[in-house]
Write an enzyme that holds these catalytic residues in place. Structure first.
Site, PDB file in Angstrom:
ATOM      1  N   ASP A  30       0.746  -1.169   0.006  1.00 39.99           N
ATOM      2  CA  ASP A  30       0.053  -0.094  -0.131  1.00 39.99           C
ATOM      3  C   ASP A  30       0.961   1.081  -0.026  1.00 39.99           C
ATOM      4  O   ASP A  30       1.881   1.561   0.709  1.00 39.99           O
ATOM      5  CB  ASP A  30      -0.975  -0.132   1.185  1.00 39.99           C
ATOM      6  CG  ASP A  30      -2.110   0.944   1.150  1.00 39.99           C
ATOM      7  OD1 ASP A  30      -3.316   0.662   1.010  1.00 39.99           O
ATOM      8  OD2 ASP A  30      -1.980   2.112   1.040  1.00 39.99           O
ATOM      9  N   ILE A  31       0.610   2.367  -0.760  1.00 38.09           N
ATOM     10  CA  ILE A  31       1.404   3.348  -0.913  1.00 38.09           C
ATOM     11  C   ILE A  31       1.373   4.428   0.275  1.00 38.09           C
ATOM     12  O   ILE A  31       2.156   5.179   0.445  1.00 38.09           O
ATOM     13  CB  ILE A  31       0.873   4.299  -2.186  1.00 38.09           C
ATOM     14  CG1 ILE A  31       2.122   5.128  -2.634  1.00 38.09           C
ATOM     15  CG2 ILE A  31      -0.520   5.060  -2.058  1.00 38.09           C
ATOM     16  CD1 ILE A  31       1.965   5.394  -4.223  1.00 38.09           C
ATOM     17  N   ASN A  86     -12.681  -3.588   2.438  1.00 35.95           N
ATOM     18  CA  ASN A  86     -14.117  -2.679   2.198  1.00 35.95           C
ATOM     19  C   ASN A  86     -14.801  -2.848   1.250  1.00 35.95           C
ATOM     20  O   ASN A  86     -14.338  -2.833  -0.109  1.00 35.95           O
ATOM     21  CB  ASN A  86     -13.299  -1.339   2.450  1.00 35.95           C
ATOM     22  CG  ASN A  86     -12.401  -1.340   3.528  1.00 35.95           C
ATOM     23  OD1 ASN A  86     -12.579  -1.767   4.785  1.00 35.95           O
ATOM     24  ND2 ASN A  86     -11.371  -0.399   3.730  1.00 35.95           N
ATOM     25  N   GLN A  93     -14.414   1.995   1.289  1.00 37.04           N
ATOM     26  CA  GLN A  93     -13.812   1.465   0.015  1.00 37.04           C
ATOM     27  C   GLN A  93     -13.405   2.851  -1.049  1.00 37.04           C
ATOM     28  O   GLN A  93     -14.575   3.261  -1.246  1.00 37.04           O
ATOM     29  CB  GLN A  93     -14.748   0.361  -0.926  1.00 37.04           C
ATOM     30  CG  GLN A  93     -13.985   0.062  -1.998  1.00 37.04           C
ATOM     31  CD  GLN A  93     -14.808  -0.984  -2.868  1.00 37.04           C
ATOM     32  OE1 GLN A  93     -15.815  -1.328  -2.753  1.00 37.04           O
ATOM     33  NE2 GLN A  93     -14.056  -1.799  -3.862  1.00 37.04           N
ATOM     34  N   HIS A  99      -9.938  -5.368  -3.164  1.00 39.41           N
ATOM     35  CA  HIS A  99      -8.714  -5.547  -2.613  1.00 39.41           C
ATOM     36  C   HIS A  99      -8.878  -5.871  -1.214  1.00 39.41           C
ATOM     37  O   HIS A  99      -9.565  -5.334  -0.501  1.00 39.41           O
ATOM     38  CB  HIS A  99      -7.931  -4.412  -2.902  1.00 39.41           C
ATOM     39  CG  HIS A  99      -8.249  -3.096  -2.358  1.00 39.41           C
ATOM     40  ND1 HIS A  99      -9.213  -2.349  -3.322  1.00 39.41           N
ATOM     41  CD2 HIS A  99      -8.097  -2.563  -1.387  1.00 39.41           C
ATOM     42  CE1 HIS A  99      -9.759  -1.355  -2.551  1.00 39.41           C
ATOM     43  NE2 HIS A  99      -8.931  -1.304  -1.351  1.00 39.41           N
ATOM     44  N   HIS A 101      -6.760  -5.643   2.512  1.00 43.10           N
ATOM     45  CA  HIS A 101      -5.761  -5.220   3.127  1.00 43.10           C
ATOM     46  C   HIS A 101      -5.176  -6.318   4.182  1.00 43.10           C
ATOM     47  O   HIS A 101      -5.830  -6.898   4.996  1.00 43.10           O
ATOM     48  CB  HIS A 101      -6.409  -4.067   3.960  1.00 43.10           C
ATOM     49  CG  HIS A 101      -6.748  -2.708   3.245  1.00 43.10           C
ATOM     50  ND1 HIS A 101      -5.862  -1.594   3.041  1.00 43.10           N
ATOM     51  CD2 HIS A 101      -7.951  -2.620   2.551  1.00 43.10           C
ATOM     52  CE1 HIS A 101      -6.486  -0.732   2.464  1.00 43.10           C
ATOM     53  NE2 HIS A 101      -7.874  -1.269   1.995  1.00 43.10           N
TER      54      HIS A 101
HETATM   55  P1  5GP Z   1      -9.695   1.089   0.257  1.00 43.73           P
HETATM   56  O1  5GP Z   1     -10.052   2.172   1.068  1.00 43.73           O
HETATM   57  O2  5GP Z   1     -10.221   1.271  -1.160  1.00 43.73           O
HETATM   58  O3  5GP Z   1      -9.873  -0.212   0.895  1.00 43.73           O
HETATM   59  O4  5GP Z   1      -8.097   1.078   0.058  1.00 43.73           O
HETATM   60  C1  5GP Z   1      -7.417   1.661  -0.916  1.00 43.73           C
HETATM   61  C2  5GP Z   1      -6.227   1.622  -0.622  1.00 43.73           C
HETATM   62  O5  5GP Z   1      -5.334   1.952  -1.909  1.00 43.73           O
HETATM   63  C3  5GP Z   1      -5.734   2.782   0.472  1.00 43.73           C
HETATM   64  O6  5GP Z   1      -5.139   2.082   1.470  1.00 43.73           O
HETATM   65  C4  5GP Z   1      -4.527   3.597  -0.610  1.00 43.73           C
HETATM   66  O7  5GP Z   1      -3.378   3.913   0.399  1.00 43.73           O
HETATM   67  C5  5GP Z   1      -4.278   2.726  -1.568  1.00 43.73           C
HETATM   68  N1  5GP Z   1      -3.707   3.221  -2.579  1.00 43.73           N
HETATM   69  C6  5GP Z   1      -4.407   4.336  -3.268  1.00 43.73           C
HETATM   70  N2  5GP Z   1      -3.764   4.575  -4.425  1.00 43.73           N
HETATM   71  C7  5GP Z   1      -2.673   3.754  -4.557  1.00 43.73           C
HETATM   72  C8  5GP Z   1      -1.463   3.432  -5.419  1.00 43.73           C
HETATM   73  O8  5GP Z   1      -1.562   4.220  -6.606  1.00 43.73           O
HETATM   74  N3  5GP Z   1      -0.533   2.753  -5.375  1.00 43.73           N
HETATM   75  C9  5GP Z   1      -0.537   1.963  -4.233  1.00 43.73           C
HETATM   76  N4  5GP Z   1       0.352   1.265  -3.907  1.00 43.73           N
HETATM   77  N5  5GP Z   1      -1.622   1.879  -3.126  1.00 43.73           N
HETATM   78  C10 5GP Z   1      -2.588   3.024  -3.373  1.00 43.73           C
END
Ligand code: 5GP
Ligand code: ZN
Length: 136
Positions: A30-31, A86, A93, A99, A101
């Protein structure tokens, strides 16, 4: 999907710190990690969420999640590993490509504690919900 950031990462159009890939699943760091080793596991095909993804693909994601969790435990010895996935904005999400985590929890890692928001339902209500949700 054309304008999906995770599809672009899978295709190599956007760089990522990849830690696993097979014919169906991809995993990268995760970034914006909660902690050292925070990893995302996702299907290579674009599916939005748990309702959209085929059961076998979701099951395969689970196998990969377990292998990565074991690797994290072996390498970093965290105190715990939080795994969450999520579905929908209200559930947190942000990226509409499903995805999972994997978040190692160390001594100093801040975690959201939902326990204070938990309820207690009466027996009648629990039975009604049980009836409505029992699978065939
Ligand atoms: P969500 O909130 O959809 O469950 O999680 C999305 C996750 O994607 C977040 O934890 C965010 O830090 C990660 N993320 C968003 N953009 C990028 C990206 O460009 N590269 C990587 N490696 N992770 C990302
Ligand atoms: Zn996608």
């Amino acid at each position: 999907m054309e304008d999906c950031i995770f599809c672009k990462i899978i295709k190599g159009q956007i760089p990522s710190y990849k830690i696993y890939e097979d014919d169906k699943v991809f995993a990268f760091l995760d970034i914006n990690p909660l902690s050292e080793g925070h990893t995302l596991v996702l299907p290579k095909e674009h599916y939005v969420n748990v309702l959209d993804v085929p059961e076998d693909v979701y099951a395969h994601m689970g196998r990969v999640v377990k292998r990565i969790a074991e690797k994290i435990q072996q390498e970093y010895k965290p105190e715990g590993i939080l795994i969450n996935q999520n579905n929908g904005r209200r559930a947190g999400q942000e990226i509409d490509h499903i995805h999972v985590h994997i978040k190692p929890i160390y001594k100093d890692t801040e975690t959201f504690q939902e326990a204070s928001y938990r309820k207690k339902f009466e027996d009648e209500k629990m039975k009604r919900i049980q009836k409505e949700l029992t699978l065939d």
